[in-house]
Design a protein around this motif. Sequence first.
Motif, PDB file in Angstrom:
ATOM      1  N   LYS A 257      38.250  41.255  27.722  1.00  0.00           N
ATOM      2  CA  LYS A 257      38.278  41.454  28.840  1.00  0.00           C
ATOM      3  C   LYS A 257      37.123  42.400  29.886  1.00  0.00           C
ATOM      4  CE  LYS A 257      39.756  46.172  29.356  1.00  0.00           C
ATOM      5  NZ  LYS A 257      41.210  47.603  29.410  1.00  0.00           N
ATOM      6  N   ASN A 258      36.015  42.516  28.502  1.00  0.00           N
ATOM      7  CA  ASN A 258      34.356  43.304  29.117  1.00  0.00           C
ATOM      8  C   ASN A 258      33.550  42.696  29.292  1.00  0.00           C
ATOM      9  OD1 ASN A 258      36.029  45.851  29.342  1.00  0.00           O
ATOM     10  ND2 ASN A 258      36.845  46.185  27.069  1.00  0.00           N
ATOM     11  N   SER A 259      33.914  41.249  28.610  1.00  0.00           N
ATOM     12  CA  SER A 259      32.803  40.765  28.610  1.00  0.00           C
ATOM     13  C   SER A 259      32.351  39.556  29.462  1.00  0.00           C
ATOM     14  CB  SER A 259      33.574  38.874  28.274  1.00  0.00           C
ATOM     15  OG  SER A 259      32.459  37.715  28.439  1.00  0.00           O
ATOM     16  N   PRO A 260      30.984  39.713  29.544  1.00  0.00           N
ATOM     17  CA  PRO A 260      30.102  39.904  31.454  1.00  0.00           C
ATOM     18  C   PRO A 260      30.533  38.556  31.935  1.00  0.00           C
ATOM     19  CG  PRO A 260      28.424  40.286  28.846  1.00  0.00           C
ATOM     20  CD  PRO A 260      30.184  39.963  28.510  1.00  0.00           C
ATOM     21  N   HIS A 261      30.837  38.171  30.941  1.00  0.00           N
ATOM     22  CA  HIS A 261      31.875  36.507  31.573  1.00  0.00           C
ATOM     23  C   HIS A 261      31.919  36.560  32.592  1.00  0.00           C
ATOM     24  CE1 HIS A 261      29.500  33.657  29.133  1.00  0.00           C
ATOM     25  NE2 HIS A 261      29.623  34.680  27.783  1.00  0.00           N
ATOM     26  N   LEU A 262      32.513  37.608  32.547  1.00  0.00           N
ATOM     27  CA  LEU A 262      33.965  37.852  34.073  1.00  0.00           C
ATOM     28  C   LEU A 262      33.809  38.161  35.440  1.00  0.00           C
ATOM     29  CD1 LEU A 262      36.768  39.301  31.653  1.00  0.00           C
ATOM     30  CD2 LEU A 262      37.067  36.640  32.754  1.00  0.00           C
ATOM     31  N   GLU A 263      31.613  39.007  34.902  1.00  0.00           N
ATOM     32  CA  GLU A 263      31.531  40.021  36.186  1.00  0.00           C
ATOM     33  C   GLU A 263      31.156  38.658  37.501  1.00  0.00           C
ATOM     34  OE1 GLU A 263      27.615  40.801  35.020  1.00  0.00           O
ATOM     35  OE2 GLU A 263      28.359  42.667  32.970  1.00  0.00           O
ATOM     36  N   ILE A 264      31.305  38.072  37.758  1.00  0.00           N
ATOM     37  CA  ILE A 264      31.250  37.073  38.573  1.00  0.00           C
ATOM     38  C   ILE A 264      32.451  36.637  38.963  1.00  0.00           C
ATOM     39  CG2 ILE A 264      30.937  34.646  37.428  1.00  0.00           C
ATOM     40  CD1 ILE A 264      29.825  35.224  40.881  1.00  0.00           C
ATOM     41  N   PHE A 265      33.381  36.553  38.340  1.00  0.00           N
ATOM     42  CA  PHE A 265      35.020  36.584  38.626  1.00  0.00           C
ATOM     43  C   PHE A 265      35.730  37.673  39.102  1.00  0.00           C
ATOM     44  CE2 PHE A 265      33.790  32.938  35.821  1.00  0.00           C
ATOM     45  CZ  PHE A 265      34.688  32.258  36.148  1.00  0.00           C
ATOM     46  N   ARG A 266      35.274  38.726  38.746  1.00  0.00           N
ATOM     47  CA  ARG A 266      35.876  39.702  39.095  1.00  0.00           C
ATOM     48  C   ARG A 266      35.226  40.116  40.243  1.00  0.00           C
ATOM     49  NH1 ARG A 266      39.157  42.096  35.391  1.00  0.00           N
ATOM     50  NH2 ARG A 266      38.290  42.280  33.074  1.00  0.00           N
ATOM     51  N   LYS A 267      33.850  40.220  40.262  1.00  0.00           N
ATOM     52  CA  LYS A 267      33.560  39.869  41.560  1.00  0.00           C
ATOM     53  C   LYS A 267      34.371  39.350  42.669  1.00  0.00           C
ATOM     54  CE  LYS A 267      29.150  39.114  44.072  1.00  0.00           C
ATOM     55  NZ  LYS A 267      27.599  38.244  44.396  1.00  0.00           N
TER      56      LYS A 267
END
Length: 644
Positions: free
Chosen positions: A447-457
């Motif tokens: 849930k907290n993976s940095p890989h998700l940053e762009i996807f969340r954005k």
Amino acid sequence: MTIETHKETLGFQTEVKQLLDLMIHSLYSNKEIFLRELISNSSDAADKLRFEAISDEALYENDTELKIWVNFDKDANTITVRDNGIGMSREEVIENVGTIAKSGTKEFFQSLTGDKAKDTQLIGQFGVGFYSSFIVADKVTLTTRRAGLEPSHGVRWESTGDGEYDIETIECPKHGTEITLHLRPGEDEFLSEYRLQNIIKKYSDHITLPIVMPKVTTDEEKNETTIEEEVVNTATALWARAKSEITEEEYTEFYKHVAHDFEAPLTYIHNKVEGKNEYTTLLFIPARAPFDLWDRNNRHGVKLYVRRIFIMDDDEKLLPPYLRFMRGVIDSNDLPLNISREILQHNKQIDAIRSGTVKKILSALENLAKNEPEKYTTFWTQFGKVIKEGVIDDSGNRERIAKLLRFSTTYDDNTTQAIGLEDYVGRMKEGQEKIYYITAENFSAAKNSPHLEIFRKKNIEVLLLSEQIDEWLGSHLTEFDGKKLQSITKGELDLGGLENEEEKQEVEKASDTLKPLLEKIKTILEAKVSEVRVTYRLTSSPACLVADANAMDASLERLLKSSGQNFGGGSKPILEVNPQHPIVIAIQEEKDEERFKNWVLTLFDQALLSEGGQLDDPSIFVKRINDMFISMGNLSSSRIITSD
Ligand code: ADP
Ligand code: MG
């Protein structure tokens, strides 16, 4: 064999002692179930005799009418349950009721909660039913002879349930087992024909053998009493009856018997298949996963019958391993009665029954998901991990099984796996071509993976996978509904139609400017990474690790590593750095070689940590960070007390 005939007193295994204590002192809430357990054992013993007699008819000893007799004696204060089933040899008595040789015992004790009602439910599941006799009896006498042995090889076993039992070889003219319960004071409610008949009807009506009690009639005029046998139960195979005539209670009691469970099932599937290959299936999904669910080889869940005669317990031929939690019976009208395991291995009818049954189970699950979502959630919580094996094992039904899968996703960041791939696809964004997922060691790492940053954005949903099996799932389920599944920690970030040209160009520009920096970093991390490049996927973290497009996932590699498997030298990850991050901007200016190196190593270690990975040497990491703090002057030097 004189040594065998003598009477000896043996001690129960420690676990049996504990178990008996538990029975006697705590499991008092549902006393009457002792009778169900004894009848259930007699019924199993009859099944075993029938099965062995297929190849050796002499075992019946001319007594083919298998039955269970229940009787009571008011004067003696006893209840007796007798059968003419397989019986037991002396060794078998010691093994079956003197020890608990069963592998489940340890798990049983580990599962105990201290909650009486819950613990009672566990007892049946762990196959310790015989000992429930001691709930109502302060002494239990068992006499038995194994079918086929000489009458002189009978056995008498007796125990007061306090740690020891006596065993003795006796003369026993009839094969089968008789169990006499000497009731505890205050248990005389059970010394009643009416009460016993009610218990039998309530719990054991589905038993296919006649359960008989003596009926005494007195003819006053002739002053004659006659004793007849009266059949108490319905004694027809439940599954052979019409669905409309079977009550929910009957299904439930039958389930408890076949599944050795105290709890009602989640649901059942009752089907008659007609035509060339005729068979009936009555299958149940338990409400709770059994303790041995993870043992792929331990499968006794489904029994094979041929024309109502028990043939054998589950064989891997009946159901695939990913459905090993199913319980119940399959009754074939066409298979030969003398079928052996060897024949089963190469039998076309069995193959057809198996694939037909799998389809029935899958459609039952589809219906459950659609019509009873709450039950489906329970099902998924208990058995979801096993169903995932189906995606890997059963390529023929892969798409159907894939629809049954439930996941946690970034849609609601909920730990409860509740989102199906169809939901996901239905919500895909305009221009989104792939189904994105991330695998990590645990839910919060995912849930907290940095890989998700762009996807969340960009508000793109990502499946959050964190179970061990998910690593394998990802490599087998490559497509769903024509959409590719894509790990977001692997290869170049590919957002397909969601990509923004401007952002992309910015990254390319940054790559050019940062080239010298990237090369410098690469020299320092030579041994740890295969490439260093500029990232597009981070918004707030300085760096992250990415697996090579052709490599296994980073977490998959960890999994393989932790299970000690060699995965061919291991492919090194790629380090991606975020050119907009203040730290990355700052280190471009760093002139001190030593400090630059420390920054780079720290970036790498951080990225590894945020993947849920482990540092080779955490203490070096800590020391490096502390040194950096000190050198940055953030700590007032006057506060540091030196000893010189
Ligand atoms: P389970 O039935 O789950 O195996 P139980 O505690 O009820 O556990 O019974 C233990 C074992 O004792 C049985 O597996 C069986 O081998 C043996 N046994 C019990 N009752 C009988 C019987 N009436 N006839 C033959 N064997 C029996
Ligand atoms: Mg039993």
